[in-house]
Design an enzyme around this catalytic site. Sequence first.
Site, PDB file in Angstrom:
ATOM      1  N   GLY A 250       0.821  -1.216   0.000  1.00 13.73           N
ATOM      2  CA  GLY A 250       0.000   0.000   0.000  1.00 13.73           C
ATOM      3  C   GLY A 250       0.848   1.257   0.000  1.00 13.73           C
ATOM      4  O   GLY A 250       0.525   2.239  -0.678  1.00 13.73           O
ATOM      5  N   ASP A 251       1.941   1.248   0.758  1.00 13.95           N
ATOM      6  CA  ASP A 251       2.860   2.383   0.779  1.00 13.95           C
ATOM      7  C   ASP A 251       3.501   2.563  -0.594  1.00 13.95           C
ATOM      8  O   ASP A 251       3.718   3.689  -1.057  1.00 13.95           O
ATOM      9  CB  ASP A 251       3.943   2.179   1.831  1.00 13.95           C
TER      10      ASP A 251
END
Length: 302
Positions: A250-251
């Site tokens: 997600g990052d």
Amino acid sequence: MIYTVTFNPSIDYIVTVEDFKEGFVNRTSEELMFPGGKGINVSMVLSNLGFENTALGFLAGFTGDSVQGMLTANGVNADFIKVNEGITRINVKIRAQKESEINGMGPGIKQDDIDALYEKLDKIQDGDILVLAGSIPSVMPETMYSDIMEHLQGKDIKIVVDATKDLLVNVLKYKPFLIKPNNHELGEIYGVTLNTRDEVVPYAKKMQEAGARNVLISMAGEGAVLVSEDGQVYKSECPKGKVKNSVGAGDSMVAGFIAGYLESGEYKEALRKGLLTGSASAFSDNLATKQEVEELGKTFQL
């Protein structure tokens, strides 16, 4: 310049144990060690993609020195506040029949440390990008994200927020450039279950109506949805591949979105680059590299 803030960084010590047995001595078959924290992950991937950036936050003790060294070796400008009390935490992730995690506490952050961070934030210029990502340690005010955004009001800064629950809801009135909850986090905010790309759209629009300029919803294997400030809704599956490690995916999507937007100025391309970068990290033991993203992009279009 792109800046990221990680309030509670870590050393992520990832061990593989073929047949983990509780209560016995277990031996590892593989070990990996990375600097951890959502903002740090964004910085690492941005650096991999060729984008200069500065990582801000708090580090302490010998473990903090180690994180600083790993970031510098990866080309990230690590400009952290050195905290006197405690050490930067070590998070142990066990890969066995079931994945387990043991997360450390982190250092004791004082008001003087927070004041020092604000001094660094004051140096951010109009046109810069600031990424606020991850949880807030219990030793800090719960309003830290909204406090920072209020403090920076009046500057033309694109602020990206990747957080959960009240941390995210409370910053909406400051009109962040981008927020990135996943579908489960979005559903938790509104008390619903969201499983498909079509289902998340109306709730992403609610977040936009509350103040967010762009809303990016990550959905793991289901892909992602982007509701952009120009009124467009983009829905896409993710690239195909074998997931090896979901940590940091997600990052990586956030980093890819920023990179794609800076390269093209187009939200559709930003979403595509975000999906490619998030997937490239998921398909690797490490965070995505530029080569991995480019290779994956040869066969993936929105």
